[in-house]
Design a protein around this motif. Structure first.
Motif, PDB file in Angstrom:
ATOM      1  N   PRO A   1       0.808  -1.233   0.000  1.00 51.31           N
ATOM      2  CA  PRO A   1       0.000   0.000   0.000  1.00 51.31           C
ATOM      3  C   PRO A   1       0.836   1.276   0.000  1.00 51.31           C
ATOM      4  CG  PRO A   1      -0.711  -1.466   1.766  1.00 51.31           C
ATOM      5  CD  PRO A   1       0.490  -2.080   1.139  1.00 51.31           C
ATOM      6  N   VAL A   2       2.001   1.238   0.647  1.00 48.04           N
ATOM      7  CA  VAL A   2       2.841   2.437   0.674  1.00 48.04           C
ATOM      8  C   VAL A   2       3.304   2.791  -0.735  1.00 48.04           C
ATOM      9  CG1 VAL A   2       5.080   3.317   1.447  1.00 48.04           C
ATOM     10  CG2 VAL A   2       3.571   2.204   3.067  1.00 48.04           C
ATOM     11  N   VAL A   3       3.690   1.807  -1.518  1.00 52.30           N
ATOM     12  CA  VAL A   3       4.133   2.069  -2.891  1.00 52.30           C
ATOM     13  C   VAL A   3       2.964   2.563  -3.747  1.00 52.30           C
ATOM     14  CG1 VAL A   3       5.016   0.969  -4.987  1.00 52.30           C
ATOM     15  CG2 VAL A   3       6.077   0.490  -2.781  1.00 52.30           C
ATOM     16  N   ILE A   4       1.794   1.952  -3.590  1.00 50.91           N
ATOM     17  CA  ILE A   4       0.612   2.380  -4.348  1.00 50.91           C
ATOM     18  C   ILE A   4       0.241   3.814  -3.985  1.00 50.91           C
ATOM     19  CG2 ILE A   4      -1.860   1.996  -4.656  1.00 50.91           C
ATOM     20  CD1 ILE A   4      -1.231  -1.024  -4.371  1.00 50.91           C
ATOM     21  N   ILE A   5       0.277   4.130  -2.701  1.00 55.37           N
ATOM     22  CA  ILE A   5      -0.053   5.495  -2.260  1.00 55.37           C
ATOM     23  C   ILE A   5       0.993   6.481  -2.768  1.00 55.37           C
ATOM     24  CG2 ILE A   5      -0.247   6.957  -0.217  1.00 55.37           C
ATOM     25  CD1 ILE A   5      -1.539   4.529   1.192  1.00 55.37           C
ATOM     26  N   LEU A   6       2.255   6.073  -2.791  1.00 56.51           N
ATOM     27  CA  LEU A   6       3.317   6.942  -3.296  1.00 56.51           C
ATOM     28  C   LEU A   6       3.094   7.278  -4.762  1.00 56.51           C
ATOM     29  CD1 LEU A   6       6.116   8.286  -2.833  1.00 56.51           C
ATOM     30  CD2 LEU A   6       7.095   6.138  -3.620  1.00 56.51           C
ATOM     31  N   VAL A   7       2.771   6.277  -5.564  1.00 55.19           N
ATOM     32  CA  VAL A   7       2.510   6.507  -6.992  1.00 55.19           C
ATOM     33  C   VAL A   7       1.280   7.395  -7.171  1.00 55.19           C
ATOM     34  CG1 VAL A   7       1.865   5.385  -9.163  1.00 55.19           C
ATOM     35  CG2 VAL A   7       3.662   4.400  -7.727  1.00 55.19           C
ATOM     36  N   ALA A   8       0.225   7.130  -6.395  1.00 51.72           N
ATOM     37  CA  ALA A   8      -0.988   7.953  -6.482  1.00 51.72           C
ATOM     38  C   ALA A   8      -0.696   9.395  -6.085  1.00 51.72           C
ATOM     39  CB  ALA A   8      -2.082   7.372  -5.592  1.00 51.72           C
ATOM     40  N   ASN A   9       0.158   9.567  -5.100  1.00 49.55           N
ATOM     41  CA  ASN A   9       0.517  10.917  -4.661  1.00 49.55           C
ATOM     42  C   ASN A   9       1.277  11.660  -5.761  1.00 49.55           C
ATOM     43  OD1 ASN A   9       0.878  13.144  -3.033  1.00 49.55           O
ATOM     44  ND2 ASN A   9       2.649  12.292  -1.992  1.00 49.55           N
ATOM     45  N   ILE A  10       2.183  10.987  -6.420  1.00 54.09           N
ATOM     46  CA  ILE A  10       2.945  11.620  -7.502  1.00 54.09           C
ATOM     47  C   ILE A  10       2.023  11.997  -8.657  1.00 54.09           C
ATOM     48  CG2 ILE A  10       4.710  11.188  -9.261  1.00 54.09           C
ATOM     49  CD1 ILE A  10       6.195   9.548  -7.108  1.00 54.09           C
ATOM     50  N   LEU A  11       1.078  11.121  -8.973  1.00 55.28           N
ATOM     51  CA  LEU A  11       0.163  11.389 -10.093  1.00 55.28           C
ATOM     52  C   LEU A  11      -0.846  12.493  -9.799  1.00 55.28           C
ATOM     53  CD1 LEU A  11      -0.537   7.744 -11.301  1.00 55.28           C
ATOM     54  CD2 LEU A  11       0.973   9.451 -12.341  1.00 55.28           C
ATOM     55  N   SER A  12      -1.121  12.739  -8.513  1.00 55.60           N
ATOM     56  CA  SER A  12      -2.147  13.724  -8.181  1.00 55.60           C
ATOM     57  C   SER A  12      -1.583  14.963  -7.493  1.00 55.60           C
ATOM     58  CB  SER A  12      -3.202  13.080  -7.283  1.00 55.60           C
ATOM     59  OG  SER A  12      -2.607  12.689  -6.065  1.00 55.60           O
ATOM     60  N   LEU A  13      -0.345  15.308  -7.788  1.00 52.37           N
ATOM     61  CA  LEU A  13       0.264  16.498  -7.183  1.00 52.37           C
ATOM     62  C   LEU A  13      -0.503  17.760  -7.566  1.00 52.37           C
ATOM     63  CD1 LEU A  13       4.093  15.862  -7.606  1.00 52.37           C
ATOM     64  CD2 LEU A  13       2.807  15.967  -5.488  1.00 52.37           C
TER      65      LEU A  13
END
Length: 80
Positions: free
Chosen positions: A22-34
């Motif tokens: 989940p941490v990696v998924i959340i990290l990718v989602a965070n980068i995509l939704s800056l």
């Protein structure tokens, strides 16, 4: 008491390993939704999950160091 810490250690390792996904998924989602309102919410969730990983990782590290210290102490007592 030893079995209690052994069980806690096993569970912490499992939880720590599974929380990586989940941490990696959340990290990718965070980068995509800056820069979006959703990105700010995701960033807060990411901070919480990273803090959880820090706490479990710190426990695992300190438990290992404590085990090494106890093992050295036992071998020193046997040699005396």
């Amino acid at each position: 008491m030893k079995t209690f810490f052994s069980n806690v250690n096993q569970w912490m390792r499992k939880i720590h390993r599974w929380m990586v996904i989940p941490v990696v998924i959340i990290l990718v989602a965070n980068i995509l939704s800056l820069g979006t309102p959703v990105g700010r919410t995701i960033q807060r969730v990411q901070q919480a999950t990273v803090m959880f990983m820090v706490v479990t990782g710190l426990y695992l590290y300190l438990y290992r160091q404590w085990s090494i210290l106890q093992r050295k102490k036992r071998t020193a007592d046997k040699n005396i």
